[in-house]
Design a protein around this motif. Structure first.
Motif, short mmCIF file in Angstrom:
data_model
loop_
_atom_site.label_atom_id
_atom_site.label_comp_id
_atom_site.label_asym_id
_atom_site.label_seq_id
_atom_site.Cartn_x
_atom_site.Cartn_y
_atom_site.Cartn_z
N SER A 278 0.82 -1.22 0.00
CA SER A 278 0.00 0.00 0.00
C SER A 278 0.85 1.27 0.00
N LYS A 279 2.12 1.17 0.44
CA LYS A 279 3.00 2.33 0.49
C LYS A 279 3.71 2.58 -0.84
N VAL A 280 3.91 1.52 -1.62
CA VAL A 280 4.73 1.65 -2.83
C VAL A 280 3.97 1.32 -4.10
N ALA A 281 2.68 1.02 -4.00
CA ALA A 281 1.89 0.67 -5.18
C ALA A 281 0.51 1.32 -5.07
N VAL A 282 0.13 2.02 -6.11
CA VAL A 282 -1.18 2.68 -6.17
C VAL A 282 -1.93 2.10 -7.36
N ARG A 283 -3.15 1.68 -7.15
CA ARG A 283 -3.98 1.22 -8.26
C ARG A 283 -5.25 2.05 -8.31
N GLY A 284 -5.67 2.35 -9.52
CA GLY A 284 -6.85 3.19 -9.69
C GLY A 284 -7.72 2.67 -10.82
N GLN A 285 -8.92 3.25 -10.89
CA GLN A 285 -9.88 2.90 -11.94
C GLN A 285 -10.59 4.17 -12.38
N TYR A 286 -10.66 4.39 -13.69
CA TYR A 286 -11.22 5.65 -14.16
C TYR A 286 -12.74 5.69 -14.06
N HIS A 287 -13.21 6.86 -13.67
CA HIS A 287 -14.64 7.16 -13.67
C HIS A 287 -14.91 8.08 -14.86
N SER A 288 -16.16 8.47 -15.01
CA SER A 288 -16.49 9.35 -16.14
C SER A 288 -15.79 10.69 -15.97
N GLU A 312 -7.90 -2.82 -12.17
CA GLU A 312 -7.22 -1.52 -12.18
C GLU A 312 -6.97 -1.06 -13.61
N THR A 313 -7.19 0.21 -13.87
CA THR A 313 -6.84 0.84 -15.15
C THR A 313 -5.67 1.80 -14.98
N PHE A 314 -5.14 1.90 -13.77
CA PHE A 314 -4.02 2.80 -13.45
C PHE A 314 -3.15 2.11 -12.42
#
Length: 487
Positions: A278-288, A312-314
């Protein structure tokens, strides 16, 4: 790069998007250039969606021309290129059909190149079917990514393909390695005395590698929802670029010397403890959100995507290399869809001078950096400080453009063109060796496993932005920021 090497280039997935947008345009450019492809070389397309050669050439004329006519199409060259193309209607699910392919290529000259522009689930069946009709001799096989879903499935594919083709026959393609600026990065480092002494922890503060896309998943929702950005981009493209940036000088540019040095980097990656992910990896997902004035949908509403998807898309990562050259230097990797711009670049931030008699501006972060832009405009820029005209010693950032097109009359070669010529001519240096691929999967897997076990969804980000705020916060903890944030 001229060749007399005769060849038969067999293209599986001959009507697919990759063939239309990249592979056939690259072969046409090599054909049009003159001398790059042997006059006797043939292209044999394999597909089941058209009936015969005439129908296939009509398909190519419709779907490939838009990608080769942006600067005007040489109709004479186009007509002669089409003469190279043969066609075999073949059902990949029916191994008996491969006898038709054997008969079609048996009298054609030169080395046989089998390019698998198909889904990875077809790699092993195609290879076994080729072997069943004796087409694995005097041949090279090109495998597109993704090669597996994880280390286990990747090894299963490599084991099965390796029973049919020797390692020196297998070309695992990563088109980022064929880009001109990546090649020039090697030339800058290993052909000049200027950069190599600075290419180490004493002088480099941090390195960023970004591959950003404005597009969403488009029509690939079914595939992407079972893959995600970590598998689709990090395990291959980003880690390959990282290994090129960080590798030691090879004793020569032959294929195994280069790949040995890349492998040493991948094996030196600091393992990520699952407690620290959680400190060295960020995952994200796009919204509109809004991109270039148009509203685009959220990932979860894209066709083929499950509404409750946690794919994840990011991804943004902080990576460390445990060796003498790079110990303590953070590498920040980032990739994502529906971001603010389409860009792929490597940013080398050098340390500020230890003491400045010219004022505080000479000590600011980012005053000295090298930016290698891979797309959309392939350039290399060296940023430094210079005195502004006028009274006083006021410094401003300026850049030196390494504009290769001003020195060389030849236009830059597209990545796929270079890589396809390397396959035909038997050059393996820009292709991924099996042990490299295994090392990359082994490093990525703890992140995959932790995310799969976690109940936490990806962090949301609006389309048209640069991703979740957590990605910026991760860099802020190290006293730095992404390049676009500084500007």
């Amino acid at each position: 790069m001229q060749t007399d090497s005769s060849f038969t280039f067999v293209l599986f997935g001959g009507t697919g998007d990759l063939s239309m947008r990249k592979i056939l345009p690259a072969l046409f450019e090599a054909h049009r250039a003159g001398g790059m492809l042997a006059a006797s070389g043939k292209i044999v397309a394999v597909a089941r969606h058209v009936a015969d050669r005439g129908g296939y050439l009509e398909w190519v004329d419709t779907h490939v021309k838009p990608y080769v006519s942006k600067n005007g199409l040489d109709e004479t060259a186009w007509a002669s290129f089409l003469e190279r193309i043969e066609f075999v209607k073949l059902d990949l699910g029916n191994p008996e059909d491969f006898a038709l392919l054997r008969d079609a290529v048996s009298d054609l000259p030169g080395i046989r190149v089998f390019y698998l522009a198909t889904g990875p689930s077809l790699f092993v069946p195609i290879c076994r079917a080729l072997a069943s009709v004796g087409l694995n001799e005097n041949a090279r096989i090109v495998l597109e990514k993704p090669l597996g879903y994880d280390l286990k499935s990747s090894n299963a594919i490599n084991d099965a393909v390796g029973e049919i083709f020797a390692e020196e026959q297998i070309y695992r393609i990563d088109h980022y390695l064929g880009k001109e600026p990546v090649q020039n990065l090697l030339a800058l480092r290993f052909g000049n005395a200027l950069f190599e002494p600075l290419w180490r922890r004493e002088w480099v503060e941090s390195i960023q590698i970004t591959i950003a896309e404005e597009l969403g998943v488009e029509a690939r929702g079914d595939f992407y929802d079972n893959t995600g950005a970590l598998r689709d981009m990090v395990q291959n493209h980003l880690l390959q670029l990282l290994s090129i940036v960080a590798m030691e000088p090879p004793h020569s540019m032959d294929s195994d010397s280069v790949r040995d040095e890349k492998l040493r980097v991948l094996r030196a990656l600091k393992p990520i403890d699952q407690r620290d992910i959680s400190k060295v990896a960020v995952r994200g997902q796009y919204h509109s959100g809004v991109i270039r004035g148009a509203t685009v949908p959220a990932y979860a509403t894209e066709p083929g995507v499950k509404p409750e998807s946690t794919t994840e898309t990011f991804v943004a990562l902080k990576v460390e290399i445990e060796n003498w050259r790079w110990a303590g230097v953070p590498f920040f990797l980032r990739t994502g869809k529906r971001l603010a711009d389409r860009v792929a670049e490597i940013v080398v931030n050098f340390r500020p001078v230890p003491h400045s008699a010219l004022g505080a501006s000479a000590l600011r972060a980012g005053a000295n950096r090298l930016v290698i832009r891979l797309q959309p405009n392939e350039t290399i820029r060296l940023y430094c400080l210079a005195k502004q005209p006028g009274e006083g010693m006021n410094l401003a950032s300026v850049h030196l453009d390494l504009a290769f097109d001003r020195f060389f009359r030849e236009g830059q070669m597209e990545a796929y063109q270079r890589l396809l010529l390397d396959v035909i001519n038997g050059r393996l240096a820009l292709f991924v060796r099996r042990d490299e691929q295994e090392a990359a999967w082994r490093w990525v897997e703890p992140i995959l496993n932790e995310w799969a076990a976690s109940n936490k969804p990806p962090k949301p980000y609006a389309s048209g932005t640069w991703g979740p705020a957590a990605a910026s916060a991760m860099l802020a903890q190290h006293g730095t920021c992404w390049l676009e944030e500084e500007n």
